[in-house]
Design a protein around this motif. Structure first.
Motif, PDB file in Angstrom:
ATOM      1  N   SER A  83      30.414  52.864  20.129  1.00 53.02           N
ATOM      2  CA  SER A  83      29.165  52.194  19.743  1.00 53.02           C
ATOM      3  C   SER A  83      28.868  52.407  18.260  1.00 53.02           C
ATOM      4  CB  SER A  83      28.007  52.738  20.586  1.00 53.02           C
ATOM      5  OG  SER A  83      26.778  52.183  20.164  1.00 53.02           O
ATOM      6  N   GLU A  84      29.058  53.637  17.811  1.00 52.74           N
ATOM      7  CA  GLU A  84      28.806  53.978  16.397  1.00 52.74           C
ATOM      8  C   GLU A  84      29.694  53.167  15.462  1.00 52.74           C
ATOM      9  OE1 GLU A  84      29.722  57.792  13.526  1.00 52.74           O
ATOM     10  OE2 GLU A  84      29.054  58.198  15.584  1.00 52.74           O
ATOM     11  N   ILE A  85      30.983  53.042  15.818  1.00 52.36           N
ATOM     12  CA  ILE A  85      31.936  52.337  14.957  1.00 52.36           C
ATOM     13  C   ILE A  85      31.705  50.830  14.996  1.00 52.36           C
ATOM     14  CG2 ILE A  85      34.374  51.896  14.533  1.00 52.36           C
ATOM     15  CD1 ILE A  85      33.286  54.739  13.821  1.00 52.36           C
ATOM     16  N   CYS A  86      31.376  50.304  16.180  1.00 49.04           N
ATOM     17  CA  CYS A  86      31.065  48.866  16.280  1.00 49.04           C
ATOM     18  C   CYS A  86      29.863  48.527  15.401  1.00 49.04           C
ATOM     19  CB  CYS A  86      30.768  48.486  17.727  1.00 49.04           C
ATOM     20  SG  CYS A  86      32.226  48.337  18.768  1.00 49.04           S
ATOM     21  N   ASP A  87      28.863  49.391  15.429  1.00 44.44           N
ATOM     22  CA  ASP A  87      27.664  49.162  14.629  1.00 44.44           C
ATOM     23  C   ASP A  87      27.964  49.320  13.141  1.00 44.44           C
ATOM     24  OD1 ASP A  87      24.783  48.603  14.746  1.00 44.44           O
ATOM     25  OD2 ASP A  87      24.550  50.598  13.880  1.00 44.44           O
ATOM     26  N   LYS A  88      28.764  50.323  12.815  1.00 39.30           N
ATOM     27  CA  LYS A  88      29.109  50.592  11.406  1.00 39.30           C
ATOM     28  C   LYS A  88      29.823  49.411  10.773  1.00 39.30           C
ATOM     29  CE  LYS A  88      31.798  53.760   8.499  1.00 39.30           C
ATOM     30  NZ  LYS A  88      32.654  54.979   8.477  1.00 39.30           N
ATOM     31  N   PHE A  89      30.748  48.794  11.525  1.00 38.40           N
ATOM     32  CA  PHE A  89      31.556  47.697  10.998  1.00 38.40           C
ATOM     33  C   PHE A  89      31.057  46.323  11.445  1.00 38.40           C
ATOM     34  CE2 PHE A  89      35.041  51.066  11.027  1.00 38.40           C
ATOM     35  CZ  PHE A  89      34.874  51.346   9.687  1.00 38.40           C
ATOM     36  N   SER A  90      29.813  46.264  11.954  1.00 39.17           N
ATOM     37  CA  SER A  90      29.193  44.989  12.356  1.00 39.17           C
ATOM     38  C   SER A  90      30.105  44.172  13.280  1.00 39.17           C
ATOM     39  CB  SER A  90      28.830  44.162  11.115  1.00 39.17           C
ATOM     40  OG  SER A  90      27.908  44.859  10.309  1.00 39.17           O
ATOM     41  N   ALA A  91      30.742  44.874  14.217  1.00 49.80           N
ATOM     42  CA  ALA A  91      31.609  44.246  15.223  1.00 49.80           C
ATOM     43  C   ALA A  91      32.821  43.542  14.615  1.00 49.80           C
ATOM     44  CB  ALA A  91      30.816  43.277  16.101  1.00 49.80           C
ATOM     45  N   ASP A  92      33.227  43.954  13.410  1.00 45.34           N
ATOM     46  CA  ASP A  92      34.429  43.388  12.790  1.00 45.34           C
ATOM     47  C   ASP A  92      35.648  43.903  13.545  1.00 45.34           C
ATOM     48  OD1 ASP A  92      36.817  43.380  11.005  1.00 45.34           O
ATOM     49  OD2 ASP A  92      35.425  42.498   9.565  1.00 45.34           O
ATOM     50  N   TYR A  99      40.222  51.533  12.516  1.00 40.78           N
ATOM     51  CA  TYR A  99      39.596  52.864  12.552  1.00 40.78           C
ATOM     52  C   TYR A  99      40.221  53.718  13.652  1.00 40.78           C
ATOM     53  CZ  TYR A  99      36.212  56.591  13.165  1.00 40.78           C
ATOM     54  OH  TYR A  99      35.626  57.854  13.292  1.00 40.78           O
ATOM     55  N   PHE A 100      40.433  53.121  14.822  1.00 39.32           N
ATOM     56  CA  PHE A 100      40.978  53.876  15.948  1.00 39.32           C
ATOM     57  C   PHE A 100      42.505  53.936  15.934  1.00 39.32           C
ATOM     58  CE2 PHE A 100      36.784  52.652  17.764  1.00 39.32           C
ATOM     59  CZ  PHE A 100      36.311  53.947  17.995  1.00 39.32           C
ATOM     60  N   PHE A 121      30.036  46.300  22.256  1.00 37.49           N
ATOM     61  CA  PHE A 121      30.595  45.352  21.287  1.00 37.49           C
ATOM     62  C   PHE A 121      29.719  44.108  21.187  1.00 37.49           C
ATOM     63  CE2 PHE A 121      33.389  41.758  20.245  1.00 37.49           C
ATOM     64  CZ  PHE A 121      33.881  42.181  19.019  1.00 37.49           C
ATOM     65  N   ASP A 122      29.272  43.594  22.334  1.00 36.79           N
ATOM     66  CA  ASP A 122      28.419  42.406  22.347  1.00 36.79           C
ATOM     67  C   ASP A 122      27.102  42.663  21.616  1.00 36.79           C
ATOM     68  OD1 ASP A 122      30.323  41.027  23.755  1.00 36.79           O
ATOM     69  OD2 ASP A 122      29.364  41.294  25.710  1.00 36.79           O
ATOM     70  N   ASP A 123      26.535  43.850  21.814  1.00 36.17           N
ATOM     71  CA  ASP A 123      25.279  44.201  21.141  1.00 36.17           C
ATOM     72  C   ASP A 123      25.459  44.259  19.630  1.00 36.17           C
ATOM     73  OD1 ASP A 123      23.901  44.340  23.505  1.00 36.17           O
ATOM     74  OD2 ASP A 123      23.939  46.522  23.658  1.00 36.17           O
ATOM     75  N   ALA A 124      26.577  44.846  19.182  1.00 36.76           N
ATOM     76  CA  ALA A 124      26.845  44.935  17.738  1.00 36.76           C
ATOM     77  C   ALA A 124      27.043  43.541  17.155  1.00 36.76           C
ATOM     78  CB  ALA A 124      28.089  45.797  17.492  1.00 36.76           C
ATOM     79  N   ASN A 125      27.706  42.666  17.907  1.00 37.11           N
ATOM     80  CA  ASN A 125      27.903  41.291  17.457  1.00 37.11           C
ATOM     81  C   ASN A 125      26.576  40.553  17.353  1.00 37.11           C
ATOM     82  OD1 ASN A 125      30.121  39.819  16.597  1.00 37.11           O
ATOM     83  ND2 ASN A 125      31.117  39.862  18.579  1.00 37.11           N
TER      84      ASN A 125
END
Length: 205
Positions: A83-92, A99-100, A121-125
């Motif tokens: 969740s942290e990484i999805c948010d950090k990279f704006s779901a890119d 990153y992983f 992922f959907d939330d970050a998108n």
């Protein structure tokens, strides 16, 4: 007269040096096969295969790198970190996978097998799209300059006609807008229509 002994040709690499083995490890970890690694470091495939057979350090380095790469593919992060990484990279997708240290296909497997990952992922998108939408709405409305009493004085930034057109033709469709704006008076149709572009120009005068 005594002949000088011939000096042997200096090897291209110190095949057991830490620097050389690290470069081999990195290439093998990324998924390159032996032939491709040889090409990358400027050796013939035959030469590389020979050295691999002669030197246990080189052979073990290749094996270790590929074992660790397979283990990496099986390591699934926690939902909190994902969740942290999805948010950090704006779901890119590219940056998340990078990153992983896995492919995007691997990330898709994580999401398919764990609904929480998909939701994250959907939330970050959605957050990313929402931020874009907020910017677009500011551009569509423009930034007005007002006096101390709140009266309109002029434009700091005039409304963007392209963004106005976009919102009228998308969101506006739910409220009777579209490519053309139908004009009515007291419920009676007026023949003809006003184009969105003309309506925007008139509104922004």
């Amino acid at each position: 007269m005594e002949k000088k002994a011939k000096v042997g040709r200096k090897p291209k690499y110190d095949y057991e040096s830490e620097e050389f083995l690290k470069s081999i490890y990195d290439l093998a970890f990324k998924g390159y096969n032996d032939k491709e690694i040889a090409q990358k470091i400027g050796l013939s495939a035959e030469k590389f295969y020979t050295k691999k057979g002669e030197l246990s350090k080189l052979s073990n380095t290749l094996d270790d790198a590929r074992t660790h790469a397979r283990e990496k593919l099986n390591e699934v992060p926690s939902a909190a970190l994902f969740s942290e990484i999805c948010d950090k990279f704006s779901a890119d997708r590219y940056r998340i996978a990078k990153y992983f240290g896995v492919s995007w296909n691997t990330v898709k497997v994580w999401m398919r097998e764990n609904e929480e990952f998909q939701n994250v992922f959907d939330d970050a998108n959605l957050k990313f799209i929402s931020n874009i939408n907020a910017t677009g709405r500011i551009l569509a409305q423009g930034i007005a300059e007002k006096d101390e009493k709140g009266n309109f004085k002029g434009w700091i930034e005039r409304p963007d006609s392209n963004m106005n057109r976009f919102y009228l033709q998308t969101v506006g469709r739910n409220y009777g807008f579209g490519d053309n704006i139908d004009v009515t008076t007291n419920g009676n149709d007026i023949k003809g229509s006003i184009s969105v572009e003309e309506w925007i120009k008139a509104k922004n005068k």
